[in-house]
Design an enzyme around this catalytic site. Structure first.
Site, PDB file in Angstrom:
ATOM      1  N   GLU A  45       0.883  -1.180   0.000  1.00  0.00           N
ATOM      2  CA  GLU A  45       0.000   0.000   0.000  1.00  0.00           C
ATOM      3  C   GLU A  45       0.907   1.213   0.000  1.00  0.00           C
ATOM      4  OE1 GLU A  45      -1.589   3.312   1.408  1.00  0.00           O
ATOM      5  OE2 GLU A  45      -1.673   2.118   3.238  1.00  0.00           O
ATOM      6  N   CYS A  99      -2.178   8.259   4.636  1.00  0.00           N
ATOM      7  CA  CYS A  99      -2.220   8.030   3.189  1.00  0.00           C
ATOM      8  C   CYS A  99      -3.605   8.263   2.637  1.00  0.00           C
ATOM      9  CB  CYS A  99      -1.726   6.631   2.851  1.00  0.00           C
ATOM     10  SG  CYS A  99      -2.381   5.347   3.920  1.00  0.00           S
TER      11      CYS A  99
END
Length: 541
Positions: free
Chosen positions: A293, A327
């Protein structure tokens, strides 16, 4: 050997404590903060049952007070990284064959330790190391970490329980073997829960791990190690190394026993590792699993039918909680001209009340960014926006690193939908807003989809269901986690599996059954009870 089909405790989300004035949890955590803050640590490498202190040390400082030394951590050389590999592979001989219910028990115990005796300690360590507020630490290092452990145990049992059909005279079985080799876990600074999950998820499935935490998270990572040890995790299953990232990665990826990587970090680093794995592919015993990720440039789009107050609150929370260092943080927004003045008024009023400082003071809504390098990057972007003709800093814009790396929550207004801060991931408390003409709603959706290389999270606000349907379809590829009338942050394990595509990662959804499936290699077993004794088939007659 298992002598029963065991049902694990039903997973549930750990309730988030309030930390309101006068609560016990507030008192315990702030006391732990003071105790840890005033204690010097000497953090070793953890390889097998050894705590290794090399003497080659780096200093640790809290980002909100970079003159206060917390202690040191020890760095590994290549020989110690190779020792970590050998230690993991030796541990694998017993760990990979341990009955699944005993692995489950270890990680369920870890969850209970975090929920109880270690809650204040790990939250306070996260506040110190990563400059998180009480609330942000609670939802991360306590609740989300606990949720990862509980739900992963439940998902593990679901994987093992699903079996193929059998026919008369034949019994078909499916087993899920650990991968052949070791897993390399690389974890980021911003979520202690991710740092706990990335090594523990593969380990839960019977794998062994070499784990390299981010240097800026080592301080709280030591508490994760302590919790796993207290839970009874055998030595060598998860080995922890720090040091030169390039050397550690080169050494681990060069091993024939490298079986997979579990990564959260920057897109550029992940891309380089993927290329390196490709170059080394002929060395490996098996094709490695690559799970990552990475970055994001997450959006909020408001339709003219949206509620301005709801949009403003979503932007303030989504962009500035934890200093925008998520994020999933909202970093670009598209607001219709008809709503802009109201949204701006609400945001201006909200930001005027936000306090910034040490997380030890619970009245501070934001604290510092993580490093001087991050501070400098953000300050440069803010200064550039002040100078550019097609951008304007309308809120915030101040910064100061004399004590800590403090950046004010900043809002940039641009007339250019492809302005640099609409496209570039900054990872800080900077939100860029583009105001579009109400009649250009559909065109704006196309713009949102095409502006960024990332596809992690996004949100739309609308009171019109037709507009919601249109946006959901138009933005299908640009957000792995898509929110309707909510901010694009705050995914909960077991409720919103998290991950994105494009340059945001492999979308293997940490905290879901999909992620655990990446850490096993299925084997089909067919047993025939009465084998044939004649080679001839009926058609031959």
């Amino acid at each position: 050997m298992s002598k029963g089909f065991y049902q694990v405790p039903t997973a549930f989300n750990e309730p988030v404590k309030s930390y309101a004035p006068g609560t016990k949890e507030r008192e315990l955590t702030l006391n732990s903060f003071k105790e840890q803050y005033n204690t010097t640590v000497d953090i070793p490498l953890y390889i097998g049952g050894e705590e290794i202190r090399t003497g080659n040390t780096k200093d640790l400082f809290p980002p909100f007070d970079h003159k206060h030394k917390l202690g040191v951590y020890h760095e590994a050389d290549k020989a110690l990284v190779e020792k970590a590999i050998a230690t993991a592979l030796e541990a694998r001989k017993k760990w990979a064959t341990m009955p699944w219910e005993h692995r489950a028990s270890i990680f369920l115990k870890a969850a209970e330790l975090l929920a109880g005796p270690y809650r204040a300690k790990i939250n306070a360590a996260t506040m110190i190391a990563q400059a998180k507020t009480l609330h942000q630490a609670e939802i991360d290092s306590a609740c989300e970490f606990i949720d990862f452990l509980r739900f992963n145990v439940e998902y593990m049992t679901q994987i093992y329980s699903e079996q193929p059909a059998s026919v008369d005279g034949v019994w078909n079985r499916l087993e899920h073997r650990p991968l052949e080799g070791f897993i390399y876990a690389i974890t980021p600074f911003n979520f202690t829960a991710i740092s706990g999950n990335l090594p523990s998820a593969p380990a839960m499935m019977g794998n062994v791990v070499v784990w390299k935490p981010a240097a800026t998270q080592i301080y709280s990572a030591r508490v994760i190690v302590e919790v796993f040890k207290a839970a009874g995790l055998p030595d060598g299953v998860i080995n922890v190394v720090y040091g030169n990232s390039g050397m550690i990665t080169d050494t681990l990826l060069a091993s024939p026993d490298f079986a997979g990587i579990h990564f959260t970090g920057s897109t550029g680093v992940f891309n380089s590792m993927w290329a390196q794995i490709g170059q080394n592919i002929d060395k490996y015993k098996t094709y490695p699993r690559i799970v990552g990720e990475t970055g994001g440039k997450d959006f909020v789009v408001a339709h003219p039918s949206a509620c301005p107050k709801e949009v403003a609150v979503a932007l303030t929370r989504g962009a500035f909680e934890y200093q925008g260092q998520k994020c999933s943080a909202a970093s670009r927004a598209y607001i219709p001209a008809s709503l802009w003045n109201q949204v701006k008024e609400y945001m201006t009023a909200d930001l005027a009340t936000i306090k910034m400082g040490s997380p030890e003071d619970p009245s501070n809504y934001v604290s510092s960014v993580i490093t001087e390098a991050s501070f400098d990057k953000l300050a440069k972007a803010i200064d550039q926006a002040k100078a550019d003709a097609d951008a304007e800093v309308i809120l915030g814009g101040k910064y100061d690193k004399s004590i800590g790396y403090f950046i004010e929550p900043t809002v940039i207004l641009t007339t250019n939908p492809k302005y640099a801060t609409m496209e570039t991931e900054l990872f800080g408390p900077v939100l860029t807003i583009y105001v579009y003409e109400d009649a250009k709603w559909s065109e704006t959706l196309k713009l949102v989809d095409e502006t960024s290389i990332y596809a992690l999270t996004g949100a739309i606000f609308s009171g019109c269901r037709y507009a919601i349907v249109e946006a959901t379809e138009a933005l299908v590829n640009c957000a792995g986690n898509f929110y309707i009338n909510d901010k694009p942050t705050g995914a909960v394990v077991g409720q919103q599996p998290f991950g994105g595509a494009r340059a945001s990662g492999t979308n293997d959804k940490a905290g879901s059954i999909l992620n655990l499936l990446r850490w096993v290699s299925p084997r089909t077993i067919k047993e025939t009870f009465v084998p044939a004794t004649d080679y001839k088939y009926p058609f031959l007659g």
